[in-house]
Design a protein around this motif. Structure first.
Motif, PDB file in Angstrom:
ATOM      1  N   SER A 133       0.805  -1.220   0.000  1.00 32.78           N
ATOM      2  CA  SER A 133       0.000   0.000   0.000  1.00 32.78           C
ATOM      3  C   SER A 133       0.842   1.276   0.000  1.00 32.78           C
ATOM      4  N   HIS A 134       2.120   1.164   0.332  1.00 33.57           N
ATOM      5  CA  HIS A 134       2.933   2.393   0.391  1.00 33.57           C
ATOM      6  C   HIS A 134       4.424   2.086   0.528  1.00 33.57           C
ATOM      7  N   ALA A 135       5.211   3.154   0.435  1.00 37.37           N
ATOM      8  CA  ALA A 135       6.618   3.066   0.832  1.00 37.37           C
ATOM      9  C   ALA A 135       6.957   4.336   1.597  1.00 37.37           C
ATOM     10  N   TYR A 136       7.630   4.165   2.709  1.00 38.32           N
ATOM     11  CA  TYR A 136       8.187   5.308   3.446  1.00 38.32           C
ATOM     12  C   TYR A 136       9.703   5.190   3.329  1.00 38.32           C
ATOM     13  N   ILE A 137      10.320   6.209   2.783  1.00 37.51           N
ATOM     14  CA  ILE A 137      11.758   6.140   2.516  1.00 37.51           C
ATOM     15  C   ILE A 137      12.487   7.290   3.206  1.00 37.51           C
ATOM     16  N   ASP A 138      13.246   6.958   4.250  1.00 36.20           N
ATOM     17  CA  ASP A 138      14.223   7.890   4.801  1.00 36.20           C
ATOM     18  C   ASP A 138      15.504   7.549   4.055  1.00 36.20           C
ATOM     19  N   ALA A 139      15.965   8.446   3.199  1.00 39.38           N
ATOM     20  CA  ALA A 139      17.027   8.093   2.249  1.00 39.38           C
ATOM     21  C   ALA A 139      18.307   7.631   2.933  1.00 39.38           C
ATOM     22  N   SER A 140      18.539   8.042   4.193  1.00 37.35           N
ATOM     23  CA  SER A 140      19.773   7.598   4.853  1.00 37.35           C
ATOM     24  C   SER A 140      19.752   6.087   5.061  1.00 37.35           C
ATOM     25  N   THR A 141      18.606   5.465   4.925  1.00 33.55           N
ATOM     26  CA  THR A 141      18.515   4.022   5.140  1.00 33.55           C
ATOM     27  C   THR A 141      18.394   3.264   3.817  1.00 33.55           C
ATOM     28  N   VAL A 142      18.358   4.010   2.725  1.00 31.81           N
ATOM     29  CA  VAL A 142      18.104   3.394   1.409  1.00 31.81           C
ATOM     30  C   VAL A 142      19.165   3.790   0.378  1.00 31.81           C
ATOM     31  N   VAL A 143      19.601   5.050   0.422  1.00 32.78           N
ATOM     32  CA  VAL A 143      20.474   5.585  -0.630  1.00 32.78           C
ATOM     33  C   VAL A 143      21.912   5.718  -0.111  1.00 32.78           C
ATOM     34  N   MET A 144      22.846   5.062  -0.794  1.00 31.50           N
ATOM     35  CA  MET A 144      24.263   5.191  -0.418  1.00 31.50           C
ATOM     36  C   MET A 144      24.829   6.503  -0.945  1.00 31.50           C
ATOM     37  N   TYR A 145      25.903   6.962  -0.316  1.00 34.51           N
ATOM     38  CA  TYR A 145      26.593   8.152  -0.824  1.00 34.51           C
ATOM     39  C   TYR A 145      28.069   7.833  -0.998  1.00 34.51           C
ATOM     40  N   SER A 146      28.698   8.603  -1.888  1.00 27.67           N
ATOM     41  CA  SER A 146      30.151   8.457  -2.043  1.00 27.67           C
ATOM     42  C   SER A 146      30.762   9.719  -1.459  1.00 27.67           C
ATOM     43  N   ASP A 147      32.026   9.646  -1.080  1.00 29.91           N
ATOM     44  CA  ASP A 147      32.661  10.815  -0.463  1.00 29.91           C
ATOM     45  C   ASP A 147      32.612  12.023  -1.395  1.00 29.91           C
ATOM     46  N   ILE A 148      32.716  11.786  -2.711  1.00 33.49           N
ATOM     47  CA  ILE A 148      32.705  12.934  -3.629  1.00 33.49           C
ATOM     48  C   ILE A 148      31.284  13.422  -3.925  1.00 33.49           C
ATOM     49  N   GLY A 149      30.296  12.564  -3.719  1.00 36.19           N
ATOM     50  CA  GLY A 149      28.939  12.921  -4.155  1.00 36.19           C
ATOM     51  C   GLY A 149      28.093  13.597  -3.098  1.00 36.19           C
ATOM     52  N   ARG A 150      28.586  13.692  -1.866  1.00 32.25           N
ATOM     53  CA  ARG A 150      27.737  14.177  -0.770  1.00 32.25           C
ATOM     54  C   ARG A 150      27.230  15.598  -1.013  1.00 32.25           C
ATOM     55  N   ASP A 151      28.072  16.443  -1.647  1.00 30.12           N
ATOM     56  CA  ASP A 151      27.666  17.838  -1.870  1.00 30.12           C
ATOM     57  C   ASP A 151      26.917  18.042  -3.183  1.00 30.12           C
ATOM     58  N   GLN A 152      26.840  17.009  -3.980  1.00 28.33           N
ATOM     59  CA  GLN A 152      26.228  17.183  -5.308  1.00 28.33           C
ATOM     60  C   GLN A 152      24.708  17.054  -5.268  1.00 28.33           C
ATOM     61  N   GLU A 153      24.107  17.660  -6.273  1.00 25.71           N
ATOM     62  CA  GLU A 153      22.655  17.561  -6.411  1.00 25.71           C
ATOM     63  C   GLU A 153      22.258  16.088  -6.622  1.00 25.71           C
ATOM     64  N   HIS A 154      21.153  15.694  -5.985  1.00 23.05           N
ATOM     65  CA  HIS A 154      20.638  14.327  -6.154  1.00 23.05           C
ATOM     66  C   HIS A 154      19.261  14.394  -6.818  1.00 23.05           C
ATOM     67  N   ILE A 155      19.091  13.624  -7.877  1.00 19.59           N
ATOM     68  CA  ILE A 155      17.792  13.578  -8.558  1.00 19.59           C
ATOM     69  C   ILE A 155      17.215  12.183  -8.349  1.00 19.59           C
ATOM     70  N   VAL A 156      16.083  12.140  -7.674  1.00 18.10           N
ATOM     71  CA  VAL A 156      15.499  10.847  -7.296  1.00 18.10           C
ATOM     72  C   VAL A 156      14.309  10.543  -8.188  1.00 18.10           C
ATOM     73  N   ASN A 157      14.333   9.379  -8.812  1.00 21.95           N
ATOM     74  CA  ASN A 157      13.191   8.909  -9.605  1.00 21.95           C
ATOM     75  C   ASN A 157      12.601   7.680  -8.934  1.00 21.95           C
TER      76      ASN A 157
END
Ligand SMILES: [Zn+2]
Length: 603
Positions: A133-157
Motif C-alpha cells: 500500500s505504500h513506501a516510506y523512505i528515509d534516504a539515509s537508510t536506502v540511498v548510499m553516498y560516495s565521499d565525492i557525491g555528498r555535496d552534489q545535487e541528487h535527482i530521485v526517480n
C-alpha cells in the motif's frame, strides 16, 4: 503483478547493463532510481549513477544511523546483490571494508553506476518500510553516498505502482514521482512517502503546507488541517521568520508503531490508527505535531557543535542534546497554548505528570543532563535507566523551564527563554553551530548577568528542582488529590505486567520496599501471603494491607521458586495537581501571562 514485475525487471536490466548515461542532468549530479516492483515482499532495487571519479578506488557508504534518532541502528543489514559498473557496462571489483562501506576498484576517470537490493520492513523505526500500500523512505537508510557525491545535487526517480501518490519536503522534478535534493544532506533529511494516501494542502502566512496520511483510522483530517493551520503561525511567538517555503506533515495511522521524527521541512508522525478521536489521544497527536514543528528551527536550523555537519558513519557527541530535545518539548507548549490547542487546565495537568515522573525517577541523583546528552547513544531506558539515568526529554524540559523562569525574573518579564532560541536561530544557523560557551554568552547578553554558576549547578550538576518555589512565581501551587482521599495506602514500588503464569515485574523503583526486599526485574510473582495470585491483580490484594505491614511475595526467578518478605511503605500520596493560588498577586498573574500567553486561570 507478475507482468508489472517483469516490466520493472527489464527496466533494471536495461539501465544497469546498458548503463545509459544520465545525459539530461548536469555533470555534477547524482541520479537515484528507486524501483519498487515487489512491494508486498518489502523490496526496492536502487540504482545510483555518479559523475566521474578522480581516484582509482571509490567508497560507497550507507549511514549507520538516521537523523533524529541518536542511536546506531545497523541499516546496512538489509542490503544485498551489490554491483558496480562503469559507463561501458563493465562490472567492477568490489569488497566491503566495514559493515557500511562498499569499496569499488578501477574507478579512475569513470562514471560509476551502483545497484543493490534493499529490504525495507522497519515501520516503527521510521527508517524504511515498503508494503503493497505504500513506501516510506528515509534516504539515509536506502540511498548510499560516495565521499565525492555528498555535496552534489541528487535527482530521485521513484518507479512505483501507477495508483501511488508521492509526497516529500523535497523539490519536485519533472514528474509526480521525481524529486530533487540540493545535496545528500538535504536528501536524507527529507523523507518520501509514496503510496495510497490522503493528501491535503493549505497555506498560512504566505507559506504552503501539506498533510499526507497513510492508513485507515479514526482521524478527522478536516480538524487536523484546521488545528495545524492554527499551530504553525504560533511559531512566530518564538522565532522571527520561517526557514522554509513549504512544509509537509506526514502521518502514519497504523498498528504497532508510535513516535515521530523531525526533518528539514517535514515530519513523520506515527500513531495507532484508533488513537485520534478521544481528547487525550488527539492532544497527544497535536502535541507531537507541535514538538516536531519546533524542531524545524531547534535542531534543523541550529544545532550543537558535534552534530554539525552530521557524521553518518559514527556517533555524533554533544553535551547539549537536552537543549535539542528537552527544550523542544518545553517550547511545543508555547505553540499549543498560544494557538488555543491546549487549555491551561490541560497544560497544568501535563506539568503535574512531569513533576510526578521526576519525583519517581531515582536516576536524577545519578546523572546530569549534560551526561545524559553525551551518552544518549548508549541510551538503554527501562528499569536501570529509570533508576540511574535522567532523560534528555523530561529532565531537559525541567532545566529549560528553570532557565525560562530565571530569565523572566532577571529581566522583569522583558525577555524569556524564547529569546535564547530566536538568537540561536538568527546567529547560529547551520553551517554555524553553538557550544556551552556560546549559550553562556547569549544568556549574558539577554539578562546582563553571569550564568556560569547556574550552568554548573543545573546542567553539570544533578537537576534539583524546588517545584513549589518555581510554581509560586506564576501564582500556582501543588496539591495531592482531593483532601483525605487516597484509594490505596500500602506501597511496594514495583510495576508489573500480567503474563500467562503470573505477574512479571517490569520495574522496581530504587530504594522502594520491593527494592529493599530484593525483588528484581523479570521476577514472576505467583502468590502473596501463600495464596495464589489467581486474578493477577496485585492492586486488589494490596488493599488488604497497610503501610508497615509485612507481605510475603512468592515468585519465580529463572524457574526457581523464591519467597521474600516486603515491609510495605506508604503510598506517595494520590495524584498530584497544580492549581492557581487562592490569592495570586497581580505580579504572579502577569508572570503567568508572559509565560503562557494566556490569562491567569480561574480556580
Ligand atoms: Zn524531538
Amino acid at each position: 503483478m507478475a507482468k508489472i514485475s517483469l516490466l520493472f525487471r527489464t527496466f533494471i536490466t536495461f539501465i544497469v547493463t546498458l548503463c545509459i548515461p544520465h545525459v539530461t542532468y548536469a555533470q555534477a549530479s547524482v541520479s537515484v532510481d528507486i524501483v519498487i516492483d515487489q512491494p508486498q515482499h518489502h523490496y526496492a532495487q536502487v540504482i545510483i549513477n555518479f559523475a566521474a571519479f578522480a581516484s582509482e578506488q571509490a567508497n560507497f557508504h550507507l549511514p549507520t544511523w538516521r537523523t533524529g534518532r541518536y542511536e546506531i541502528i545497523n541499516l546496512a543489514n538489509g542490503i544485498r546483490e551489490f554491483t558496480a559498473t562503469d559507463s561501458q557496462g563493465n562490472k567492477l571489483d568490489w569488497q566491503k571494508s566495514d559493515k557500511d562501506t562498499w569499496q569499488v576498484q578501477g574507478t579512475l576517470n569513470k562514471k560509476i553506476s551502483i545497484s543493490y537490493q534493499v529490504y525495507a520492513n522497519q515501520l516503527g523505526q521510521r527508517t524504511r518500510h515498503i508494503d503493497d500500500s505504500h513506501a516510506y523512505i528515509d534516504a539515509s537508510t536506502v540511498v548510499m553516498y560516495s565521499d565525492i557525491g555528498r555535496d552534489q545535487e541528487h535527482i530521485v526517480n521513484l518507479h512505483v505502482p501507477a495508483t501511488w501518490n508521492s509526497v516529500s519536503g523535497l523539490e519536485s522534478g519533472d514528474n509526480a514521482h521525481q524529486f530533487i535534493a540540493k545535496n545528500y544532506d538535504v536528501l536524507v533529511d527529507s523523507p518520501i512517502e509514496t503510496g495510497i494516501n490522503e493528501h491535503h494542502k493549505f497555506s498560512v502566512d504566505d507559506h504552503d503546507y501539506e498533510l499526507v496520511i497513510w492508513g485507515k483510522g479514526n482521524y478527522d483530517s478536516t480538524k487536523m488541517v484546521t488545528d495545524l493551520k492554527q499551530l504553525v503561525q504560533q511559531s512566530q511567538h518564538i522565532w522571527q521568520g520561517y526557514p522554509f517555503k513549504r512544509y509537509v506533515f506526514m502521518v502514519h495511522a497504523t498498528s504497532g508503531a508510535r513516535g515521530a521524527t523531525e526533518h528539514l521541512n517535514s515530519t513523520i508522525i506515527q500513531t495507532s490508527r484508533f488513537k485520534f478521536a478521544q481528547r487525550k489521544d488527539y492532544l497527544r497527536f497535536i502535541s507531537t505535531a507541535a514538538h516536531e514543528f519546533v524542531h524545524t528551527w531547534n535542531v534543523k536550523q541550529y544545532r550543537p557543535k558535534g552534530l554539525v555537519p552530521y557524521n553518518y558513519q559514527q556517533e555524533n557527541y554533544s553535551t547539549l542534546l537536552w537543549l535539542s530535545e528537552g527544550s523542544t518539548s518545553y517550547l511545543q507548549n508555547q505553540l499549543l497554548l498560544r494557538g488555543d490547542l491546549m487549555s491551561s487546565k490541560e497544560f497544568l495537568e501535563s506539568l503535574a505528570k512531569r513533576i510526578t515522573g521526576y519525583i519517581h525517577k531515582p536516576g536524577r541523583e545519578s546523572q546530569t543532563v549534560a551526561q545524559a546528552s553525551f551518552d544518549k547513544w548508549l541510551d538503554e531506558g527501562g528499569d536501570y535507566g529509570n533508576n540511574h539515568s535522567v532523560n534528555i526529554y523530561s529532565e531537559g524540559f525541567l532545566v529549560s523551564w528553570l532557565l525560562d523562569f530565571s530569565i523572566m525574573e532577571k529581566t522583569a518579564l522583558e525577555k524569556s527563554y524564547r529569546d535564547v532560541h530566536n538568537t540561536l536561530y538568527q546567529h547560529y544557523k547551520i553551517p554555524e553551530s553553538f557550544d556551552e560557551n556560546d549559550l553562556l554568552t547569549i544568556l549574558k547578553d539577554i539578562t546582563h548577568d553571569d550564568y556560569q554558576s547556574w550552568w554548573q549547578e543545573n546542567i553539570h550538576g544533578y537537576v534539583n528542582v524546588d517545584f513549589n518555589d518555581l510554581l509560586a512565581k506564576a501564582g500556582l501551587t501543588m496539591l495531592y488529590g482531593e483532601k483525605g482521599k487516597t484509594k490505596q495506602k500500602a506501597w511496594t514500588g514495583i510495576e508489573t505486567k500480567p503474563i500467562t503464569n503470573g505477574l512479571q515485574i517490569t520495574r522496581v523503583e530504587k530504594n522502594s520496599p520491593a527494592w529493599k526486599a530484593g525483588l528484581a526485574l523479570s521476577d514472576i510473582i505467583v502468590a502473596v501471603n501463600g495464596l495464589r495470585m489467581a486474578d493477577n491483580d496485585l492492586t486488589t490484594r494490596l488493599k488488604n494491607f497497610k503501610p508497615k505491614d509485612r507481605m510475603s511475595v512468592t515468585f519465580f526467578r529463572r524457574d526457581e521458586l523464591v519467597t521474600r518478605m516486603i515491609i510495605l511503605g506508604e503510598i506517595p500520596k494520590s495524584k498530584l495537581k497544580i492549581v492557581p493560588l487562592e490569592e495570586a498577586s497581580d505580579d504572579q498573574k502577569a508572570f503567568f501571562k508572559y509565560w503562557t500567553g494566556l490569562e491567569f486561570p480561574a480556580k
